[in-house]
Structures are given as structure tokens and as C-alpha cells.
Write a protein that holds these residues in place. Sequence first.
Motif, mmCIF file in Angstrom:
data_model
loop_
_atom_site.group_PDB
_atom_site.id
_atom_site.type_symbol
_atom_site.label_atom_id
_atom_site.label_comp_id
_atom_site.label_asym_id
_atom_site.label_seq_id
_atom_site.Cartn_x
_atom_site.Cartn_y
_atom_site.Cartn_z
ATOM 1 N N ASP A 32 0.823 -1.210 0.000
ATOM 2 C CA ASP A 32 0.000 0.000 0.000
ATOM 3 C C ASP A 32 0.859 1.262 0.000
ATOM 4 N N ALA A 33 2.010 1.227 0.692
ATOM 5 C CA ALA A 33 2.902 2.385 0.743
ATOM 6 C C ALA A 33 3.478 2.679 -0.642
ATOM 7 N N GLU A 34 3.896 1.640 -1.347
ATOM 8 C CA GLU A 34 4.448 1.825 -2.692
ATOM 9 C C GLU A 34 3.368 2.299 -3.656
ATOM 10 N N ILE A 35 2.163 1.767 -3.542
ATOM 11 C CA ILE A 35 1.069 2.177 -4.420
ATOM 12 C C ILE A 35 0.753 3.652 -4.225
ATOM 13 N N ALA A 36 0.786 4.125 -2.975
ATOM 14 C CA ALA A 36 0.508 5.538 -2.699
ATOM 15 C C ALA A 36 1.560 6.440 -3.344
ATOM 16 N N VAL A 37 2.838 6.043 -3.265
ATOM 17 C CA VAL A 37 3.904 6.845 -3.873
ATOM 18 C C VAL A 37 3.804 6.788 -5.390
ATOM 19 N N LEU A 38 3.555 5.615 -5.947
ATOM 20 C CA LEU A 38 3.472 5.469 -7.404
ATOM 21 C C LEU A 38 2.282 6.229 -7.988
ATOM 22 N N ASP A 39 1.174 6.281 -7.265
ATOM 23 C CA ASP A 39 0.025 7.038 -7.753
ATOM 24 C C ASP A 39 0.324 8.528 -7.834
ATOM 25 N N ALA A 40 1.255 9.007 -6.996
ATOM 26 C CA ALA A 40 1.610 10.423 -6.991
ATOM 27 C C ALA A 40 2.659 10.771 -8.051
ATOM 28 N N LEU A 41 3.348 9.772 -8.593
ATOM 29 C CA LEU A 41 4.378 10.033 -9.605
ATOM 30 C C LEU A 41 3.742 10.444 -10.927
ATOM 31 N N THR A 42 4.312 11.472 -11.553
ATOM 32 C CA THR A 42 3.790 11.911 -12.852
ATOM 33 C C THR A 42 4.393 11.114 -14.006
ATOM 34 N N ASP A 43 5.542 10.463 -13.758
ATOM 35 C CA ASP A 43 6.223 9.717 -14.818
ATOM 36 C C ASP A 43 5.825 8.245 -14.859
ATOM 37 N N ALA A 44 4.867 7.850 -14.037
ATOM 38 C CA ALA A 44 4.419 6.457 -14.018
ATOM 39 C C ALA A 44 2.901 6.419 -14.085
ATOM 40 N N ALA A 45 2.397 5.424 -14.785
ATOM 41 C CA ALA A 45 0.941 5.267 -14.922
ATOM 42 C C ALA A 45 0.563 3.842 -14.545
ATOM 43 N N ARG A 46 -0.542 3.721 -13.841
ATOM 44 C CA ARG A 46 -1.013 2.399 -13.431
ATOM 45 C C ARG A 46 -1.659 1.694 -14.616
ATOM 46 N N VAL A 47 -1.335 0.435 -14.772
ATOM 47 C CA VAL A 47 -1.893 -0.387 -15.831
ATOM 48 C C VAL A 47 -3.068 -1.141 -15.233
ATOM 49 N N GLU A 48 -4.182 -1.180 -15.948
ATOM 50 C CA GLU A 48 -5.397 -1.791 -15.414
ATOM 51 C C GLU A 48 -5.230 -3.285 -15.155
ATOM 52 N N GLU A 49 -4.689 -4.013 -16.124
ATOM 53 C CA GLU A 49 -4.481 -5.447 -15.960
ATOM 54 C C GLU A 49 -2.995 -5.700 -15.826
ATOM 55 N N SER A 50 -2.643 -6.617 -14.959
ATOM 56 C CA SER A 50 -1.233 -6.952 -14.838
ATOM 57 C C SER A 50 -0.815 -7.767 -16.055
ATOM 58 N N ILE A 51 0.445 -7.765 -16.342
ATOM 59 C CA ILE A 51 0.971 -8.459 -17.516
ATOM 60 C C ILE A 51 0.732 -9.959 -17.395
ATOM 61 N N ASP A 52 0.873 -10.528 -16.193
ATOM 62 C CA ASP A 52 0.654 -11.958 -16.007
ATOM 63 C C ASP A 52 -0.774 -12.345 -16.328
ATOM 64 N N GLU A 53 -1.744 -11.520 -15.942
ATOM 65 C CA GLU A 53 -3.145 -11.823 -16.222
ATOM 66 C C GLU A 53 -3.421 -11.790 -17.711
ATOM 67 N N VAL A 54 -2.821 -10.847 -18.424
ATOM 68 C CA VAL A 54 -3.027 -10.738 -19.866
ATOM 69 C C VAL A 54 -2.451 -11.963 -20.563
ATOM 70 N N VAL A 55 -1.237 -12.365 -20.178
ATOM 71 C CA VAL A 55 -0.606 -13.536 -20.787
ATOM 72 C C VAL A 55 -1.417 -14.784 -20.481
ATOM 73 N N LEU A 56 -1.896 -14.925 -19.245
ATOM 74 C CA LEU A 56 -2.703 -16.078 -18.877
ATOM 75 C C LEU A 56 -3.992 -16.117 -19.682
ATOM 76 N N ASP A 57 -4.637 -14.967 -19.887
ATOM 77 C CA ASP A 57 -5.856 -14.905 -20.690
ATOM 78 C C ASP A 57 -5.592 -15.322 -22.129
ATOM 79 N N GLU A 58 -4.470 -14.888 -22.688
ATOM 80 C CA GLU A 58 -4.148 -15.228 -24.069
ATOM 81 C C GLU A 58 -3.893 -16.719 -24.209
ATOM 82 N N ILE A 59 -3.258 -17.318 -23.204
ATOM 83 C CA ILE A 59 -2.961 -18.747 -23.259
ATOM 84 C C ILE A 59 -4.258 -19.551 -23.207
ATOM 85 N N THR A 60 -5.173 -19.177 -22.334
ATOM 86 C CA THR A 60 -6.410 -19.939 -22.214
ATOM 87 C C THR A 60 -7.344 -19.701 -23.395
ATOM 88 N N ASP A 61 -7.257 -18.527 -24.033
ATOM 89 C CA ASP A 61 -8.109 -18.238 -25.185
ATOM 90 C C ASP A 61 -7.652 -18.963 -26.434
#
Length: 85
Positions: A32-61
Motif C-alpha cells: 500500500d505504501a508503494e502504491i501511494a507513492v506510485l500514484d503520486a508520480l507523474t512519470d508512471a501510470a497504473r496499468v489496469e491489468e497486470s501483464i501476467d493476467e493478460v498472458v494467462l488470458d491469451e494462453i487460455t483463449d
Amino acid sequence: MATYQSRFPELGFYVKDELRKFTAGSYVTESDAEIAVLDALTDAARVEESIDEVVLDEITDEQPEESADKPAAPKAPAPRKSSAK
């Protein structure tokens, strides 16, 4: 789990006086501490889906399909003929 993307490959930031770094422009955390700092950074953007979830979805599809049309085996090269010299 939260995944963040940075426009810089190795962006660094501090959380509780400890240096944290992006690797190849990506950072994954559950803290939670890292998420709070990362949300305040202007040079970083949160990605909605994690990369592992996307890869797992592609494998099962993508289930391999049995095809009746198998490609033909490549032809063997023609035997060489010696020249009559």
C-alpha cells in the motif's frame, strides 16, 4: 497486485527512505505504501491489468486446433551429379 508502466526504463523512487526502481519500464507491487507513492508520480501510470493476467488470458483463449491440412514435409535436395572432366 498493481502494475505500473514508466516512460523511463529504470525510473527510481523512494518509499520509507528505501530506493525502488522500475525494471524495463515496469513495476509490480502489492504494498500500500508503494502504491501511494506510485500514484503520486507523474512519470508512471497504473496499468489496469497486470501483464501476467493478460498472458494467462491469451494462453487460455488460444486452444490449439487439430487441422486436417498439415503442411507437407520439405523435399530433400536433389542428389548432386559429378561433372565429367
